[in-house]
Scaffold this motif. Structure first.
Motif, short mmCIF file in Angstrom:
data_model
loop_
_atom_site.label_atom_id
_atom_site.label_comp_id
_atom_site.label_asym_id
_atom_site.label_seq_id
_atom_site.Cartn_x
_atom_site.Cartn_y
_atom_site.Cartn_z
N ALA A 43 2.71 -6.55 10.91
CA ALA A 43 2.07 -7.09 9.71
C ALA A 43 2.94 -6.85 8.47
O ALA A 43 3.13 -7.76 7.65
CB ALA A 43 0.70 -6.47 9.52
N GLU A 44 3.49 -5.65 8.34
CA GLU A 44 4.35 -5.34 7.19
C GLU A 44 5.63 -6.18 7.23
O GLU A 44 6.07 -6.71 6.22
CB GLU A 44 4.69 -3.85 7.18
CG GLU A 44 5.54 -3.45 6.00
CD GLU A 44 5.87 -1.96 5.99
OE1 GLU A 44 6.89 -1.62 5.37
OE2 GLU A 44 5.13 -1.18 6.60
N TRP A 45 6.23 -6.30 8.42
CA TRP A 45 7.46 -7.08 8.56
C TRP A 45 7.19 -8.53 8.15
O TRP A 45 7.98 -9.15 7.45
CB TRP A 45 7.99 -7.00 9.99
CG TRP A 45 9.36 -7.58 10.12
CD1 TRP A 45 10.54 -6.93 10.04
CD2 TRP A 45 9.68 -8.97 10.32
NE1 TRP A 45 11.59 -7.81 10.19
CE2 TRP A 45 11.09 -9.08 10.35
CE3 TRP A 45 8.93 -10.12 10.47
CZ2 TRP A 45 11.74 -10.29 10.53
CZ3 TRP A 45 9.59 -11.34 10.64
CH2 TRP A 45 10.98 -11.40 10.67
N THR A 46 6.06 -9.08 8.61
CA THR A 46 5.70 -10.47 8.30
C THR A 46 5.53 -10.66 6.80
O THR A 46 5.97 -11.67 6.25
CB THR A 46 4.41 -10.86 9.05
OG1 THR A 46 4.65 -10.71 10.46
CG2 THR A 46 4.01 -12.29 8.76
N GLU A 47 4.91 -9.70 6.12
CA GLU A 47 4.73 -9.79 4.67
C GLU A 47 6.05 -9.78 3.92
O GLU A 47 6.21 -10.46 2.91
CB GLU A 47 3.86 -8.64 4.17
CG GLU A 47 2.40 -8.81 4.46
CD GLU A 47 1.56 -7.66 3.89
OE1 GLU A 47 2.00 -7.02 2.91
OE2 GLU A 47 0.48 -7.42 4.44
N THR A 48 7.01 -9.01 4.41
CA THR A 48 8.30 -8.89 3.72
C THR A 48 9.31 -9.95 4.14
O THR A 48 10.40 -10.02 3.58
CB THR A 48 8.90 -7.49 3.91
OG1 THR A 48 9.08 -7.23 5.30
CG2 THR A 48 8.00 -6.42 3.30
N HIS A 49 8.97 -10.76 5.14
CA HIS A 49 9.84 -11.84 5.62
C HIS A 49 9.03 -13.14 5.74
O HIS A 49 8.82 -13.64 6.85
CB HIS A 49 10.46 -11.47 6.98
CG HIS A 49 11.33 -10.26 6.93
ND1 HIS A 49 10.82 -8.98 7.00
CD2 HIS A 49 12.67 -10.14 6.82
CE1 HIS A 49 11.82 -8.12 6.93
NE2 HIS A 49 12.95 -8.80 6.82
N PRO A 50 8.56 -13.68 4.62
CA PRO A 50 7.64 -14.84 4.68
C PRO A 50 8.26 -16.12 5.24
O PRO A 50 7.51 -17.02 5.64
CB PRO A 50 7.22 -15.03 3.22
CG PRO A 50 8.31 -14.40 2.41
CD PRO A 50 8.83 -13.27 3.25
#
Length: 69
Positions: A43-50
């Motif tokens: 979830a964090e990775w997805t937020e920082t790599h839109p």
């Protein structure tokens, strides 16, 4: 533990690659431990790599060269 994310560009779904993300769990984690620990990291990775979309993922031991645990 490392997560190996299979990711593709949102704007160009044919442009895909794998991304290794380190997770602070003891190796080798039990499958349930991996699943629970992976969710917030993804979830964090997805937020920082839109611009990227995670299609699938798997857990590996650090330095395992992408081999599943």
């Amino acid at each position: 533990m490392e997560l190996i994310l299979s990711i593709c560009l949102v704007a160009s779904p044919g442009t895909c690659r794998e991304e290794a993300v380190s997770v602070g769990l003891e190796a080798p984690p039990a499958p349930m431990q991996c699943m629970i620990g992976a969710m917030p990291v993804i979830a964090e990775w997805t937020e920082t790599h839109p611009k990227w979309k995670v299609l699938k993922w798997r857990c590996t031991a650090p330095g395992a060269g992408g081999r599943d645990i």
